[in-house]
Motif scaffolding. Structure first.
Motif, short mmCIF file in Angstrom:
data_model
loop_
_atom_site.label_atom_id
_atom_site.label_comp_id
_atom_site.label_asym_id
_atom_site.label_seq_id
_atom_site.Cartn_x
_atom_site.Cartn_y
_atom_site.Cartn_z
N LEU A 56 16.69 25.75 2.90
CA LEU A 56 16.13 24.80 3.86
C LEU A 56 15.92 23.43 3.23
O LEU A 56 16.19 22.40 3.86
CB LEU A 56 14.81 25.34 4.40
N LYS A 57 15.46 23.40 1.98
CA LYS A 57 15.25 22.11 1.31
C LYS A 57 16.57 21.39 1.12
O LYS A 57 16.69 20.18 1.35
CB LYS A 57 14.55 22.30 -0.03
N ALA A 58 17.61 22.14 0.68
CA ALA A 58 18.91 21.53 0.48
C ALA A 58 19.47 20.98 1.78
O ALA A 58 20.07 19.90 1.81
CB ALA A 58 19.88 22.55 -0.13
N LEU A 59 19.26 21.71 2.86
CA LEU A 59 19.73 21.24 4.17
C LEU A 59 18.99 19.97 4.60
O LEU A 59 19.60 19.00 5.07
CB LEU A 59 19.53 22.33 5.21
N ILE A 77 17.78 17.40 11.68
CA ILE A 77 17.44 18.80 11.90
C ILE A 77 16.24 18.87 12.84
O ILE A 77 15.19 18.29 12.58
CB ILE A 77 17.14 19.51 10.58
N THR A 78 16.40 19.58 13.94
CA THR A 78 15.35 19.65 14.96
C THR A 78 14.58 20.96 14.93
O THR A 78 13.44 21.02 15.41
CB THR A 78 15.95 19.45 16.36
N ALA A 79 15.17 22.03 14.40
CA ALA A 79 14.49 23.32 14.34
C ALA A 79 15.20 24.23 13.36
O ALA A 79 16.40 24.08 13.10
CB ALA A 79 14.42 23.97 15.72
N TRP A 80 14.45 25.18 12.81
CA TRP A 80 15.06 26.19 11.93
C TRP A 80 14.24 27.48 12.06
O TRP A 80 13.09 27.48 12.47
CB TRP A 80 15.10 25.74 10.47
N GLY A 108 8.51 25.92 14.10
CA GLY A 108 7.50 25.69 15.11
C GLY A 108 6.12 26.21 14.77
O GLY A 108 5.17 25.94 15.50
N ASP A 109 5.96 26.98 13.65
CA ASP A 109 4.63 27.51 13.36
C ASP A 109 3.74 26.53 12.61
O ASP A 109 2.59 26.83 12.30
CB ASP A 109 4.71 28.83 12.59
N VAL A 125 19.80 27.06 11.91
CA VAL A 125 19.39 25.66 12.01
C VAL A 125 19.91 25.07 13.31
O VAL A 125 21.06 25.32 13.71
CB VAL A 125 19.93 24.84 10.81
N GLU A 126 19.07 24.29 13.96
CA GLU A 126 19.48 23.46 15.09
C GLU A 126 19.35 22.00 14.67
O GLU A 126 18.39 21.63 14.00
CB GLU A 126 18.61 23.72 16.32
#
Length: 348
Positions: A279-282, A290-293, A311-312, A327-328
Motif C-alpha cells: 500500500l505504501k509503494a502504491l 487512489i480513492t480506496a483500498w 474507510g475505517d 485498489v480503486e
C-alpha cells in the motif's frame, strides 16, 4: 457453482503440512483448556475446514471437530455415496455421513468427556447446530475460539504460500490476453474456461462493463455492451488457496500508456512482500489518485475475508503472510481498479 476438479496429492499438499497445522491448533486448545474446536462449514464457508484437512466442503453443511488430542472428525450431511471420494481428497481424520452433523459431534463430545468446546465464529454458528452441540443438559459449554484459530491460521507455511502463488499464476494467465473485440459475456466465459482447464476448483468472474457509468461488477447473466474503459475481477481457488486479480482495460489505444503505468505501479507494490508495504509503494508511486483500498485474507471460515480497508479511518499496519490487496483509483478522471496477491512464507 462448485464444479471444478478437486483432488489431493502429497506433492501439492504434503500430509506433514496438515499434521503441523493440526498440531499447532491442538497445542493452542490445550493451553486454553479446551477439549476441542468445532468448525462449521457450508458452500460459502469452506476455508477453515480446507486449511485443516485439505478437503474443500461443498453444498451441504457440516461440522469439523478437532479434539485437543487425536484425529479430527468431519460430520457432513453429504450422502454415503461420496464417502470414498471424500476420503481420497481428505488425507486426515475420519468422516461421518449423517443428516444431523451436530448430533453426531455431540455424541463424540460426550463419549470423550469434553465439557469445554471452542467454536470458530461462534456468533455465526446456526442456532440449531449450537443447541444440538450444547444439549439440553448444558454438559457442553460452547466458547468462542476465533482468536485462537486465527493465531494459527495467519502463520502461513511455505506449502500454502506456494499454492496461493500457483493460483495467482492461473489468474494472471487468464487475464493476460483479453480480446477487446469480444462482448462481455463471451469474455467472461473464456476466462472461466481457461481457469477451469488450468485446474481451478472455483471461478468467479465479475465485469464492470463501463467504468465511466457504474461502480458495479456484474455477473455474466447481467452483462451488456462494454464501454470505453472497463474492469475485470477474477476470483478463483486452487487446492483450497483463494486469490483475486482485477485489471482495468480500455478500447482506445491512446489510453493504454496510462493504464500500463498504473499496472506497473500495482505490480511493484505487490512485489513488496506484505500488504502495508504494498500500500505504501502504491501511494508513493501511483500515476493517479487512489480513492480506496482494502486488504483481504483467509483468516476464518470465509475465503478472502476483509481484514482492513481505507474507510475505517485507521492506517493499516498488520502483517499478514498472504493477502489480496485491492485498489480503486482515478486516472485522468476515470475510475481504475486493480488487485493482486501479496505474500511470502512466515518463519515458524
Amino acid at each position: 457453482m462448485r464444479r471444478g476438479l478437486m483432488g489431493w496429492n502429497e506433492a501439492d499438499l504434503p500430509l506433514d503440512a496438515l499434521r503441523q497445522r493440526l498440531s499447532r491448533l491442538q497445542a493452542g486448545l490445550n493451553s486454553e483448556g479446551l477439549g476441542g474446536l468445532v468448525v462449521y462449514t457450508n458452500i460459502a464457508r469452506p476455508a477453515a475446514a480446507s486449511f485443516l484437512t485439505g478437503f474443500t466442503p461443498y453444498w451441504s453443511e457440516g461440522l469439523l471437530l478437532v479434539p485437543a488430542s487425536g484425529e479430527p472428525v468431519f460430520a457432513t450431511a453429504l450422502s454415503k455415496r461420496v464417502s470414498e471420494w471424500i476420503r481420497s481428497v481428505m488425507p486426515v481424520g475420519s468422516i461421518e455421513n449423517t443428516p444431523q452433523p451436530a448430533a453426531a459431534i455431540r455424541r463424540k463430545l460426550v463419549d470423550a468427556d469434553i465439557g469445554r468446546l471452542g467454536v470458530l465464529e461462534l456468533d455465526l454458528l446456526p442456532a440449531a447446530q449450537a443447541a444440538a452441540l450444547a444439549g439440553d443438559d448444558g454438559a457442553v459449554s460452547l466458547e468462542d475460539a476465533t482468536g485462537l484459530f486465527r493465531s494459527v491460521r495467519i502463520r502461513a507455511d511455505e506449502v500454502e504460500v506456494n499454492l496461493a502463488h500457483r493460483a495467482d499464476g492461473i489468474a494472471r494467465n487468464c487475464l493476460e490476453t483479453i480480446d477487446l473485440g469480444s462482448d462481455a459475456r463471451r469474455m467472461a466465459a473464456d476466462i472461466e474456461a481457461r481457469a477451469r482447464l488450468a485446474g481451478a476448483e472455483e471461478v468467479f468472474v465479475g465485469i464492470n462493463p463501463d467504468l465511466g457509468r457504474t461502480k458495479a461488477f456484474l455477473r455474466s447473466d447481467r452483462l451488456d455492451a462494454l464501454g470505453a474503459r472497463f474492469a475485470i475481477r477474477l476470483s478463483l481457488a486452487f487446492k483450497g488457496a483463494w486469490v483475486r486479480r482485477t485489471i482495468t482495460l480500455a478500447r482506445a489505444p491512446e489510453e493504454q500508456a496510462a493504464l500500463a503505468a498504473a499496472d506497473a505501479a500495482l505490480q511493484r507494490g505487490l512485489a513488496s512482500g506484505a500488504a502495508p508495504a504494498a500500500l505504501k509503494a502504491l501511494q508513493d508511486g501511483f500515476p493517479g489518485k487512489i480513492t480506496a483500498w482494502n486488504v483481504e485474507a483467509c483468516v476464518g471460515s470465509y475465503p478472502l475475508e476483509a481484514v482492513a480497508c481505507s474507510g475505517d479511518g485507521r492506517p493499516f499496519s498488520g502483517i499478514l503472510p498472504i493477502s489480496v490487496v485491492s485498489v480503486e483509483a482515478e486516472i485522468n478522471r476515470v475510475p481504475w481498479h486493480g488487485a493482486g496477491l501479496v505474500g511470502r512464507a512466515q518463519s515458524s
